[in-house]
Design a protein around this motif. Structure first.
Motif, PDB file in Angstrom:
ATOM      1  N   PRO A 424       0.832  -1.213   0.000  1.00  0.00           N
ATOM      2  CA  PRO A 424       0.000   0.000   0.000  1.00  0.00           C
ATOM      3  C   PRO A 424       0.860   1.255   0.000  1.00  0.00           C
ATOM      4  CG  PRO A 424      -0.756  -1.567   1.662  1.00  0.00           C
ATOM      5  CD  PRO A 424       0.571  -2.056   1.172  1.00  0.00           C
ATOM      6  N   VAL A 425       0.375   2.279  -0.700  1.00  0.00           N
ATOM      7  CA  VAL A 425       1.085   3.557  -0.735  1.00  0.00           C
ATOM      8  C   VAL A 425       0.673   4.426   0.444  1.00  0.00           C
ATOM      9  CG1 VAL A 425       1.435   5.677  -2.055  1.00  0.00           C
ATOM     10  CG2 VAL A 425       1.325   3.474  -3.225  1.00  0.00           C
ATOM     11  N   GLY A 426      -0.627   4.421   0.761  1.00  0.00           N
ATOM     12  CA  GLY A 426      -1.130   5.246   1.861  1.00  0.00           C
ATOM     13  C   GLY A 426      -2.182   4.508   2.657  1.00  0.00           C
ATOM     14  N   THR A 427      -3.227   5.226   3.047  1.00  0.00           N
ATOM     15  CA  THR A 427      -4.310   4.647   3.846  1.00  0.00           C
ATOM     16  C   THR A 427      -5.619   4.780   3.073  1.00  0.00           C
ATOM     17  OG1 THR A 427      -3.227   5.210   5.926  1.00  0.00           O
ATOM     18  CG2 THR A 427      -5.593   4.803   6.023  1.00  0.00           C
ATOM     19  N   GLY A 428      -6.415   3.736   3.097  1.00  0.00           N
ATOM     20  CA  GLY A 428      -7.711   3.760   2.435  1.00  0.00           C
ATOM     21  C   GLY A 428      -8.741   3.008   3.246  1.00  0.00           C
ATOM     22  N   ALA A 429      -9.990   3.458   3.211  1.00  0.00           N
ATOM     23  CA  ALA A 429     -11.048   2.798   3.977  1.00  0.00           C
ATOM     24  C   ALA A 429     -12.301   2.683   3.120  1.00  0.00           C
ATOM     25  CB  ALA A 429     -11.347   3.571   5.253  1.00  0.00           C
ATOM     26  N   ALA A 430     -13.076   1.635   3.388  1.00  0.00           N
ATOM     27  CA  ALA A 430     -14.344   1.424   2.682  1.00  0.00           C
ATOM     28  C   ALA A 430     -15.278   0.668   3.605  1.00  0.00           C
ATOM     29  CB  ALA A 430     -14.123   0.658   1.384  1.00  0.00           C
ATOM     30  N   VAL A 431     -16.592   0.815   3.370  1.00  0.00           N
ATOM     31  CA  VAL A 431     -17.582   0.114   4.180  1.00  0.00           C
ATOM     32  C   VAL A 431     -18.823  -0.125   3.340  1.00  0.00           C
ATOM     33  CG1 VAL A 431     -18.520   2.276   5.106  1.00  0.00           C
ATOM     34  CG2 VAL A 431     -18.872   0.132   6.358  1.00  0.00           C
ATOM     35  N   GLU A 432     -19.467  -1.249   3.562  1.00  0.00           N
ATOM     36  CA  GLU A 432     -20.771  -1.539   2.969  1.00  0.00           C
ATOM     37  C   GLU A 432     -21.679  -2.025   4.088  1.00  0.00           C
ATOM     38  OE1 GLU A 432     -21.489  -3.119  -0.715  1.00  0.00           O
ATOM     39  OE2 GLU A 432     -19.539  -2.646  -1.615  1.00  0.00           O
TER      40      GLU A 432
END
Length: 656
Positions: A424-432
């Protein structure tokens, strides 16, 4: 009698298997010496090993000495089979590292010694082939100290180098005292006061060798037997014997799995504590399974014999554990099974020959992967292709020959390609969320992906309460996260990252009058396994990933007047020399080169250096891909990067 589990390690062709034969002969286990060239050694039993004259699989053989019974494990020397060496390291009490007096310190020698020292495995060094033309003693000792460790203790000198009369003259000289004094305060004080006695010197040598702080060095010849009696004395007196309480709690580690004549799995296990008995039911694989041992054998006087039990300290062969795998703990886990060497950096697609059934091929490859888990069989259902990961071209040839000889399957291979990784290059978030938007699964999953330090692997964490839903659902998410990370945005394994579960939710079973529970409206593990890949890849998209390629460190020695031709070629291959030194008419370059270009460098080197160039290389690290297009790997999963395609493949409950 005391027990010692001893590994014999070396770079290929240093004479490791020949030394094993000589030790067996010296102990009286065999009457005649086998020969690697003749294909009749005790430990190289596979037809392929005898044909090629190299060790492919580790083998165990036992022999008695005056004070100790040795379980000797002969390991492969070729770097393509380093995984076999890795599995042995965790069960050793001590090791003998074999170095050729002619070739000296080689690439694999350095890889092995670094690992032995990191794991604190007490190690003796045997400089073999002193009877061969070109044998050296002082130069090899200098290379051992300069390129491996300064903690080498010469146990004597070699005489008659390069002749059949070459011999080892034992004796601890000033050099041994200098090295030992650095590691022993009592000896240092006596050294300063000039009161060092032989008994004090010998006691310090034994203590510091068992602590893996110093490494006694012997010279000799496995062919003539020179120096071997002194090495045997060192094995008896300087290496630690196995410990462990036979009456203690059961703890053993499986380091090898093979198939018997009837296709049954046979596990090789070192018992650290307790006693393994035939007909016992035992937990293995961290309690993952339980099985009944139907038979056991132990190693004794050059062979294995059936016994009723395997007590602490010994190595046994076990029948009856159908689901056993390499690295499994039996009973209590003593240590975490770790990878000590780099994973394979190459892969190739297996091409079935005429009339080869794909199902039979998949079964055969799966069985080979049981014996060598790092082969990593990948099956692409869309393209109907199977690929395997490898360490090198020799291993590929061995896989091909094994499939032909043992399974009757004729196969070929496509060109070998390099295995990259993604980070990973940075931070990412997701939600369903459950029952919202286009989520067709009865589950809520939120994930955050963050970059982690290089070499840390992957870590899964919870930011929600463990009691907020059934544990099985959390386990389904974690297992699916780890599986999905096997193929990142560019198709490569995603590593060095932390994945945190930030949201969770589920639909409990609802009770309706006169109807009982409505299962169609309650969450299952399949809902979480289905949703997690979609959430994870979206988090990865937002974090971004970068592709890294494997890099080898190299050491290249060539005539100094050839540098003008060499350096431009190295630059075109992406190699970066970091140090250049000149020794007389020879130049030595050390640096890094992409693993994908090592084979080409090996092929071009003779023409560039008048046949005088010598190249050593070994995996060192991963570096960002900076040349050309970013390499992609075809996906073998249901492709969560394409939501519509994924949902069509995974579920019929397509929403939105």
């Amino acid at each position: 009698m005391h027990l010692l589990n001893l590994g014999i390690l070396a770079h290929v062709d240093a004479g490791k298997t020949s030394l094993t034969e000589r030790l067996l002969h010296t102990a009286g286990v065999i009457d005649e010496l086998g020969s690697v060239d003749d294909g009749n050694t005790r430990t190289d039993t596979l037809a392929l090993e005898r044909q090629r004259g190299i060790t492919i699989k580790s083998a165990v053989v036992s022999f008695p000495l005056d004070c100790v019974t040795v379980n000797l494990i002969d390991t492969p020397g070729h770097p393509d089979f380093i995984a076999e060496v890795e599995r042995v390291l965790g069960v050793l009490d001590g090791a003998v590292l074999v170095v050729s007096a002619v070739e000296g310190v080689q690439a694999q020698t350095r890889v092995l010694m670094r690992t032995l020292r990191r794991l604190r495995i007490p190690t003796l060094v045997f400089v073999n082939k002193i009877d061969r033309r070109g044998a050296r003693d002082e130069a090899v000792l200098d290379a051992l100290a300069r390129r491996l460790t300064r903690s080498m203790v010469p146990m004597g000198t070699a005489a008659g180098l390069g002749t059949r009369d070459a011999r080892f003259v034992p004796g601890l000289g000033p050099a041994a005292l200098d090295v030992l004094a650095e590691h022993d305060e009592e000896l240092l004080a006596a050294y300063v006061e000039d009161t060092v006695s032989y008994d004090l010197l010998r006691a310090a040598l034994a203590t510091r060798t068992r602590q893996a702080l110093v490494h006694p060095v012997y010279f000799g010849s496995a062919v003539t037997g020179a120096g071997v009696p002194e090495l045997v004395t060192g094995i008896e007196e300087l290496l630690p014997v196995a410990d462990g309480d036979p009456a203690g709690p059961l703890s053993a580690t499986v380091f090898k799995v093979e198939r018997g004549p009837a296709g049954e799995r046979i596990a090789y296990a070192r018992v650290f504590s307790g006693t393994l008995r035939a007909r016992d039911r035992i937990p293995f694989g961290d309690g993952r399974e339980e099985g009944k041992i139907t038979a056991v054998s132990v190693f004794d006087h050059g062979t294995d014999v059936r016994e009723d039990e395997v007590p602490a300290g010994r190595i046994g062969r076990l029948w009856g554990l159908g689901g056993v795998r390499i690295g499994d703990a039996i009973g209590e886990r003593r240590t975490v099974y770790e990878h000590h060497f780099a994973p394979p950096t190459l892969e190739t697609v297996v091409v079935p020959g005429p009339g080869v059934d794909r199902r039979s091929l998949h079964v055969a490859l799966t069985q080979l992967a049981e014996q060598d888990p790092l082969i990593d069989v990948r099956h692409d259902e869309v393209r109907r292709e199977t690929s395997v990961s490898l360490y090198g071209e020799v291993q590929k040839e061995v896989v091909q020959a094994t499939l032909a000889d043992e399974y009757g399957l004729d196969v070929g291979f496509r060109a070998t390609t390099t295995i990259c990784v993604e980070r990973p290059v940075g931070t990412g978030a997701a939600v369903e969320f459950n029952k919202k938007d286009a989520n067709p699964f009865l589950a809520t999953v939120g994930l955050r992906v963050e970059a982690a330090p290089v070499g840390s692997g992957t870590d899964f964490r919870l930011e929600v309460e463990l009691g907020s839903m059934p544990y099985a659902f959390f386990k389904a998410v974690e297992d699916t996260v780890r599986e999905t990370l096997g193929q990142g945005l560019h198709g490569w394994q995603v590593t060095d990252c932390t994945v945190t579960m930030t949201h969770s939710g589920y639909s409990p079973r609802q009770s309706h009058a006169h109807q009982g529970f409505d299962k169609s409206m309650s969450s299952t593990g399949a809902d979480f396994r289905g949703l997690t890949p979609l959430v994870l890849v979206e988090a990865l998209r937002r974090a971004g990933t970068r592709v890294y390629e494997p890099m080898h460190r190299f050491r290249l020695q060539a005539p100094a007047d050839t540098l003008g031709a060499l350096l431009p070629v190295l630059a075109r291959l992406g190699a970066v020399p970091q140090t250049t030194a000149t020794h007389g008419a020879a130049a030595v370059l050390e640096g890094a080169v992409p693993a994908a270009r090592v084979h080409e460098l090996e092929q071009r080197l003779p023409g560039l250096t008048r046949g005088e160039g010598e190249l050593e290389s070994a995996f060192d690290h991963y570096a960002p891909v900076t040349r050309g297009a970013v390499p992609r790997r075809p996906r073998t999963d249901h492709n969560p990067l394409n939501r519509k395609e994924y949902l069509l493949n995974v579920t019929k409950r397509v929403g939105g």
